[in-house]
Design a protein around this motif. Sequence first.
Motif, mmCIF file in Angstrom:
data_model
loop_
_atom_site.group_PDB
_atom_site.id
_atom_site.type_symbol
_atom_site.label_atom_id
_atom_site.label_comp_id
_atom_site.label_asym_id
_atom_site.label_seq_id
_atom_site.Cartn_x
_atom_site.Cartn_y
_atom_site.Cartn_z
ATOM 1 N N UNK A 1 0.817 -1.213 0.000
ATOM 2 C CA UNK A 1 0.000 0.000 0.000
ATOM 3 C C UNK A 1 0.853 1.266 0.000
ATOM 4 N N UNK A 2 2.154 1.112 0.275
ATOM 5 C CA UNK A 2 3.048 2.273 0.328
ATOM 6 C C UNK A 2 3.902 2.414 -0.937
ATOM 7 N N UNK A 3 3.628 1.610 -1.945
ATOM 8 C CA UNK A 3 4.477 1.620 -3.141
ATOM 9 C C UNK A 3 4.603 3.014 -3.751
ATOM 10 N N UNK A 4 3.487 3.708 -3.895
ATOM 11 C CA UNK A 4 3.539 5.042 -4.500
ATOM 12 C C UNK A 4 4.289 6.030 -3.618
ATOM 13 N N UNK A 5 4.035 5.963 -2.324
ATOM 14 C CA UNK A 5 4.703 6.882 -1.404
ATOM 15 C C UNK A 5 6.206 6.633 -1.343
ATOM 16 N N UNK A 6 6.611 5.395 -1.575
ATOM 17 C CA UNK A 6 8.023 5.051 -1.486
ATOM 18 C C UNK A 6 8.820 5.436 -2.731
ATOM 19 N N UNK A 7 8.153 6.005 -3.721
ATOM 20 C CA UNK A 7 8.885 6.475 -4.899
ATOM 21 C C UNK A 7 9.924 7.526 -4.517
ATOM 22 N N UNK A 8 9.641 8.272 -3.463
ATOM 23 C CA UNK A 8 10.546 9.357 -3.065
ATOM 24 C C UNK A 8 11.902 8.855 -2.606
ATOM 25 N N UNK A 9 11.980 7.587 -2.195
ATOM 26 C CA UNK A 9 13.228 7.071 -1.632
ATOM 27 C C UNK A 9 14.186 6.550 -2.697
ATOM 28 N N UNK A 10 13.691 6.353 -3.910
ATOM 29 C CA UNK A 10 14.488 5.668 -4.928
ATOM 30 C C UNK A 10 15.805 6.378 -5.246
ATOM 31 N N UNK A 11 15.815 7.689 -5.218
ATOM 32 C CA UNK A 11 17.045 8.414 -5.553
ATOM 33 C C UNK A 11 18.068 8.384 -4.420
ATOM 34 N N UNK A 12 17.679 7.862 -3.257
ATOM 35 C CA UNK A 12 18.581 7.806 -2.107
ATOM 36 C C UNK A 12 19.254 6.444 -1.952
ATOM 37 N N UNK A 13 18.740 5.427 -2.625
ATOM 38 C CA UNK A 13 19.188 4.066 -2.353
ATOM 39 C C UNK A 13 19.961 3.489 -3.536
ATOM 40 N N UNK A 14 20.694 2.410 -3.262
ATOM 41 C CA UNK A 14 21.464 1.738 -4.309
ATOM 42 C C UNK A 14 20.703 0.564 -4.912
ATOM 43 N N UNK A 15 19.949 -0.154 -4.076
ATOM 44 C CA UNK A 15 19.184 -1.293 -4.562
ATOM 45 C C UNK A 15 17.867 -1.369 -3.803
ATOM 46 N N UNK A 16 16.800 -1.757 -4.515
ATOM 47 C CA UNK A 16 15.504 -1.929 -3.863
ATOM 48 C C UNK A 16 14.962 -3.316 -4.174
ATOM 49 N N UNK A 17 14.167 -3.846 -3.249
ATOM 50 C CA UNK A 17 13.636 -5.201 -3.359
ATOM 51 C C UNK A 17 12.195 -5.211 -2.864
ATOM 52 N N UNK A 18 11.417 -6.168 -3.385
ATOM 53 C CA UNK A 18 10.025 -6.265 -2.948
ATOM 54 C C UNK A 18 9.800 -7.419 -1.983
ATOM 55 N N UNK A 19 10.891 -8.088 -1.574
ATOM 56 C CA UNK A 19 10.761 -9.142 -0.565
ATOM 57 C C UNK A 19 12.015 -9.177 0.296
#
Length: 277
Positions: free
Chosen positions: A107-125
């Motif tokens: 439910x937070x997928x859209x809100x978490x878009x803001x973090x993408x430019x701060x991180x090196x890798x993202x995962x859904x599990x």
Amino acid sequence: MGIQPYVVYLSSSAHSNWKEPVKTKYTKNGNVIFVGPCEDHGLSDAMGAPGDTKPGHKLRITQMLNKSDILFGYIPDDRYRSFNIMLEIGIAHAKGKKILFVNEARSLNNEMECVQSYIDQSFDSLSNGLDSLHQIITAPSENGGASSEQSKFIQPSDHLEHKIFLSGSPSSAWENRVKAQYQDDKSVTIITGSRIQDLAEADILFACRTDSEGRLFNLALAVGYANALGKQILFINQGDHYSHAYDYVKPFADGYFTTLDEGLRYLDYAVGIEDRL
């Protein structure tokens, strides 16, 4: 040359219980040291929970993030607010840490878009994120630490060491008290003297005024220099002796204490020594 362990900061909701199995898995692995905020709720609240005027929360997370190579952030679901994870990611990014981020709260997928430019890798599990972390901390390299590709992001630490610089009253009694407190703690190095290079290399300035006598220009000088370098500063004014001059110093300290014992208690907390708190 021995293996240089990675220091990994585990960031998540205080109410999630996924960290212990991860730590247990690597108990006998010399490649990694896990750190993070205090996980004892009672102790955390006593030392200064988020929103409290007591400085424990800020002291602890700042020191542990300073010592870390990697931040592993995990949002397990949307039952709890995860502002702490965002705060810690922001700090870690500014300090050049490698950041792995797992979001299982759909439910937070859209809100978490803001973090993408701060991180090196993202995962859904969580399992995928932990697999990536495992690859990093177990990857072979010629130097026994980070591989050449990983070292673009990470500077592995020789070991977890907290350097504490002492400045203040000329009496040796308070310095000896601090040294005695940490004489058996290999992770804590106490530094005394007046060498500016030593203060520049320290993690924390522990500044102590033991009485109302004298003008401690050395203390004010050290606080100003340490603050400009972004060091954490604990200022102890024993007896809370009033001095308009020291009112200039107090706003630049991350923690202000009126007894040496209280200052040492918060220093213990900042460097993760919880067994005597």
